[in-house]
Design a protein around this motif. Sequence first.
Motif, mmCIF file in Angstrom:
data_model
loop_
_atom_site.group_PDB
_atom_site.id
_atom_site.type_symbol
_atom_site.label_atom_id
_atom_site.label_comp_id
_atom_site.label_asym_id
_atom_site.label_seq_id
_atom_site.Cartn_x
_atom_site.Cartn_y
_atom_site.Cartn_z
ATOM 1 N N ASP B 85 0.818 -1.217 0.000
ATOM 2 C CA ASP B 85 0.000 0.000 0.000
ATOM 3 C C ASP B 85 0.841 1.251 0.000
ATOM 4 O OD1 ASP B 85 -2.329 -1.448 0.061
ATOM 5 O OD2 ASP B 85 -2.284 -1.623 2.253
ATOM 6 N N SER B 86 2.001 1.170 0.631
ATOM 7 C CA SER B 86 2.825 2.366 0.738
ATOM 8 C C SER B 86 3.353 2.764 -0.632
ATOM 9 C CB SER B 86 3.995 2.087 1.678
ATOM 10 O OG SER B 86 5.091 2.872 1.318
ATOM 11 N N LEU B 87 3.215 4.051 -0.949
ATOM 12 C CA LEU B 87 3.615 4.525 -2.267
ATOM 13 C C LEU B 87 5.097 4.291 -2.510
ATOM 14 C CD1 LEU B 87 2.978 6.073 -4.863
ATOM 15 C CD2 LEU B 87 3.518 8.164 -3.628
ATOM 16 N N LEU B 88 5.877 4.583 -1.488
ATOM 17 C CA LEU B 88 7.325 4.447 -1.633
ATOM 18 C C LEU B 88 7.699 3.012 -1.976
ATOM 19 C CD1 LEU B 88 10.138 5.676 -1.344
ATOM 20 C CD2 LEU B 88 10.046 5.146 1.079
ATOM 21 N N THR B 114 -2.501 -6.324 -10.011
ATOM 22 C CA THR B 114 -2.101 -5.127 -9.268
ATOM 23 C C THR B 114 -2.137 -3.906 -10.169
ATOM 24 O OG1 THR B 114 -0.501 -6.623 -8.292
ATOM 25 C CG2 THR B 114 -0.379 -4.330 -7.640
ATOM 26 N N ILE B 115 -1.629 -4.082 -11.366
ATOM 27 C CA ILE B 115 -1.618 -2.955 -12.295
ATOM 28 C C ILE B 115 -3.045 -2.474 -12.541
ATOM 29 C CG2 ILE B 115 -1.171 -2.275 -14.677
ATOM 30 C CD1 ILE B 115 1.291 -4.010 -14.666
ATOM 31 N N GLN B 116 -3.946 -3.436 -12.772
ATOM 32 C CA GLN B 116 -5.339 -3.077 -13.010
ATOM 33 C C GLN B 116 -5.882 -2.231 -11.869
ATOM 34 O OE1 GLN B 116 -7.034 -6.966 -13.641
ATOM 35 N NE2 GLN B 116 -7.716 -6.360 -15.681
ATOM 36 N N SER B 121 -6.432 3.826 -9.167
ATOM 37 C CA SER B 121 -6.151 4.472 -7.889
ATOM 38 C C SER B 121 -6.493 5.966 -7.925
ATOM 39 C CB SER B 121 -4.675 4.279 -7.557
ATOM 40 O OG SER B 121 -4.306 5.136 -6.515
ATOM 41 N N ASP B 122 -6.777 6.502 -6.747
ATOM 42 C CA ASP B 122 -7.042 7.940 -6.641
ATOM 43 C C ASP B 122 -5.751 8.733 -6.693
ATOM 44 O OD1 ASP B 122 -9.673 7.389 -6.352
ATOM 45 O OD2 ASP B 122 -9.588 7.317 -4.159
ATOM 46 N N ASN B 123 -4.697 8.118 -6.229
ATOM 47 C CA ASN B 123 -3.424 8.807 -6.180
ATOM 48 C C ASN B 123 -2.776 8.767 -7.561
ATOM 49 O OD1 ASN B 123 -0.835 9.670 -5.784
ATOM 50 N ND2 ASN B 123 -0.597 8.627 -3.813
ATOM 51 N N TYR B 124 -2.594 9.932 -8.131
ATOM 52 C CA TYR B 124 -2.122 9.929 -9.526
ATOM 53 C C TYR B 124 -0.702 9.389 -9.639
ATOM 54 C CZ TYR B 124 1.016 13.978 -9.472
ATOM 55 O OH TYR B 124 2.058 14.811 -9.252
ATOM 56 N N LEU B 125 0.061 9.456 -8.573
ATOM 57 C CA LEU B 125 1.417 8.920 -8.645
ATOM 58 C C LEU B 125 1.398 7.403 -8.752
ATOM 59 C CD1 LEU B 125 3.279 11.206 -6.127
ATOM 60 C CD2 LEU B 125 3.466 11.174 -8.615
ATOM 61 N N VAL B 126 0.446 6.810 -8.072
ATOM 62 C CA VAL B 126 0.284 5.359 -8.201
ATOM 63 C C VAL B 126 -0.092 5.025 -9.634
ATOM 64 C CG1 VAL B 126 -1.098 3.389 -7.458
ATOM 65 C CG2 VAL B 126 -0.343 5.084 -5.788
ATOM 66 N N LEU B 131 1.268 2.957 -14.941
ATOM 67 C CA LEU B 131 1.375 3.167 -16.387
ATOM 68 C C LEU B 131 2.791 2.873 -16.871
ATOM 69 C CD1 LEU B 131 -0.704 6.400 -17.030
ATOM 70 C CD2 LEU B 131 -1.100 4.151 -18.004
ATOM 71 N N ASN B 132 3.727 3.258 -16.044
ATOM 72 C CA ASN B 132 5.117 2.993 -16.381
ATOM 73 C C ASN B 132 5.345 1.489 -16.533
ATOM 74 O OD1 ASN B 132 7.677 3.668 -16.941
ATOM 75 N ND2 ASN B 132 8.113 4.639 -14.979
#
Lengths: 166, 952
Positions: B85-88, B114-116, B121-126, B131-132
């Motif tokens: 869950d942690s972004l980092l 997971t990618i799906q 996700s709400d967090n655009y960084l996720v 996408l990467n």
Amino acid sequence: MIKAVMVMNTQGKTRLAKFYEYLPVEKQQELLRGVFAVLCSRAENVSNFIDAESIFGPDSRLVYKHFATLYFVFVFDSSENELAVLDLIQVFVETLDRCFKNVCELDVVFNYSKVHTILDEMIFGGQVVETSSSEIMKAVEEISKLEAASNAITLIPKSASGWRSR
Amino acid sequence: MGSQGGFYQSKEFLDLVKSIGEARSKAEEDRIVLSEIETLKRRISEPDIPKRKMKEYILRLVYIEMLGHDASFGYIHAVKMTHDDSLLVKRTGYLAVTLFLNEDHDLIILIVNTIQKDLKSDNYLVVCAALNAVCKLINEETIPAVLPQVVELLGHPKEAVRKKAIMALHRFYQKSPSSVSHLISNFRKRLCDNDPGVMGATLCPFFDLIAQDVNSYKDLVISFVSILKQVAERRLSKAYDYHQMPAPFIQIKLLKILALLGSGDKQASETMYTVVGDIFRKRDSSSNIGNAVLYECICCVSSIYPNTKLLDSAADAISRFLKSDSHNLKYMGIDALGRLIKISPEIAEQHQLAVIDCLEDPNDTLKRKTFELLYKMTKSTNVEVIVDRMIDYMISINDNHYKTEIASRCVELAEQFAPSNQWFIQTMNKVFEHAGDLVNIKVAHNLMRLIAEGFGEDGDNADSKLRSSAVESYLHILGEPKLPSVFLQVICWVLGEYGTADGMFSASDVTGKLCDVAEACSSNETVKAYAVTALMKIYAFEIAAGRKVDMLPECQSLMEELLASHSTDLQQRAYELQAVIGLDVHAVECIMPPDASCEDIEVDQGFSFLDGYIQEAIEKGAQPYIPESERSGLLNMGKFRNQDHHESSHGLRFEAYELPMPAVQSRIPQALIPSTEMVPVPEPMYPRETDQTPVSPIPSNPSNAGSAELKLRLDEVQQKWGRPTYTPETSTSNSTSQKSVNGASAVNSTREAYASRKPQVEISHEKQKLAASLFGGSSKPEKRPATGHKVSKASSHMVEKSHVPNSSMEVAPEKAAPAQPPPDLLDLGEPTATSTAPSLDPFKQLEGLLDTTQDALAANSATTASRSPDVMALLYADTPIGIHNKDDADLLSGLSNPSVTHMAGATARSRLSQSSSKGSNPKDSLEKDALVRQMGVNPSSQNPNMFKDLLG
């Protein structure tokens, strides 16, 4: 499209390698060695372009730039413009410089994942997405901030919930 | 230092990096890394590792793999991290998997889910991280799993996400165009995005799409042009400026796209002229990126429908590039020049000096680029200089990849433009000598055929001269050690065929050499076989000539060795040799007629000698043979087959049964007759059919098919042999080579050759006109030699013999002299020629060339005429033309200086004789050839001393 980005020092030690087409590890090493062999035998003050077809196969060009102890190498195909890629390297290095305040080789080595983050903001799936170093900086800073926050959050809830449940 | 980036690194990691950095040798580094791998293997599988620790382990794994060691034991942990869950941690996990895995890896299946999730996700960084990963890890099969989400993200409020979603879609298109073909309208929508960055990103997929299919996007020309216009007019916000250029990367992409869209489309191109012209005008050639845009403009101009004004601007920009001190810009200039000369070839002339400079540049990249340019601009007038240069360079490099390439280019150019066969043979010799093992074997066969067939137009005399010169050069070359095998094969063949033909060398000389070859290549059976056959031919010719054969002792020992050889091929050849030697004159003449390699071996396609037998068989009730074309069932079958192929995709099954079917079909109508075995089961019929085929030919029919086949093969041969150009001309003026090959096919292939050469012929007419106008009208004497060249190019393939009347007709009657200045590199002679005699009427100059008594003038003109001094002069005159003139004058005055005059006059004369005799007088050129060889230089450098001095 851009095929690979490499950063290596003048002794031939790889500092960063990113291939946008999948290559097995052995092949990557072979290419890195091949590139270094060409780079280290090049005279100063010659052009920054190298005919890379003998290393990377047909339709590949290589542009490199030498900064202090590091070579920054971009490999790409005919859909990119050599001079523009040279500037792309410039953007990349400028961004690193902003990010690390006077970037040196050690910064690249120790902040390996951050360099990857910067590169990912610039080049996405082999295509250049962002060429403004301030934009890249903004994105990277935001990521760092959020990451730090999320890290803190994940740490706090655990203890908090543990504390609450107690 | 490490904490500056804000990422936590442990001491262990720092130590690892440090110790690797300090490692003295690769072995030491490997030891460190291996122990690190052991540690990680142990640690990483421990239970309950804190996330932060785990993240660091993964980064260490990435580091290890970057150094070339296997980190696959940790891949699964990286995959697990993406679930976090942690972004980092998640981002680290994604980073690691994108670096570790490829799209077909087994673990991908664990990530897709997971990618799906993360794409939603709400967090655009996720979302960005996911996408990467999509770009790198999704393959054709898994595209449908994520496609809906990616398409949805095209409308995401964050422009960074929109941008990346476009790129991901583009990536899908690259991997599997069909999977996203219905989504292309999305790209068009995004082209109108409010954010210029997103618009810029859509240009990447558009570039690919348009490169695939130009016509579907012609409607966008106007949009692209207006976008480019706005960008160039600085309508974008300052944030997009880079080094004071408005969004240069977007400009470059747009120019690339316009180049594709405008290629060969006048209407589309016309809409682009204004904006491209504007960009040229606003150029900023002080910055690197400004030049990048400029270069892209040149590329665009050279690709779209030509416009004179733009071409001028482009030429101007190129000259700035070439004059620049920066190697990068020179490189781009050479590249741009290579593009532009396709449209306006004359532009190269302005830049000769710069090009020569680049050729002499120590920088390899630039040199190669320049050779590429030269390759593109080679014509029959400058082929000698260019190929000589290429060969010199080829000899000097060790890079096999490039050596192969440049060798094949030399061969190609030599085949296409060779001014004379002697030159061709010598060039080939050089290529073979230095890159023999790298060139295609076909090239060797071509060379042998050239020697065997000659050019035909000069009669047998010239051919035999050519051969004896080849023989002589080969006997000479054989003295050198370590010749490539392919070259030795050619040498052996030519020596065997023509070694003793002109009586210059005795059989014992040639056989001695051949034995040496066979001995030196004891491990190479092919060369040995060639050598033995060559020996056999020579002995056979000796016997046929009525001379007594004395086998040399070394030859005898070689034979003894080969008679017991393990190779059956060599053994057989040796026995054949032995048998031939024992025969009498008549038998030998039948077996080995001299100089008969070009004779057709008559193949009795119809097996007419079997006619009697067939007759007999038919009388006894056998089925007559029905040629394939006349089998009535066949046509229908063909249709059937086609239909089957179209209608059903599983054509395999049909093909499997097809072969015997025609036989059945053909037999049923023709020979309904009796035959109890006429069961419609194809299998039993089949062997019978094959049995009969050879037995019952009806002579007239199969011979048709046969000759057609034969013809085809010959045509192919003619095509391959890179000088079909000669065919049309020669066939009109009695071609021996053609005749000897095949009477019927000659006409056909000629027509074909005409058709294929037609464009070239037209071009050369244009050239002729241009040349004539330049020659007559231009007050600039500079153009004078160009005229000569152009003319000689026009008549390039008109063979040397017809050269004189042709050119004189084209240019001027006074010029009836064969004293054409020999070709120059890039017509490089021109500036030199100007300076030589600026006050002279070009006509007079030519007359001067003729008159060898006017020593000084002749010397001068001859100097201009001989390309080597020119190039020399040019090499040293890297100054602009004005100054260069002076330099040149110096050189020339040096030549006409009394003390040197004699020498110069002499060379001039010899050169004159050479240039006048070029091809038309084979004897002279052969003599010159021999002389040149004696002096140890190639024929293009007639004056070895000068060459040495100047080249150092």
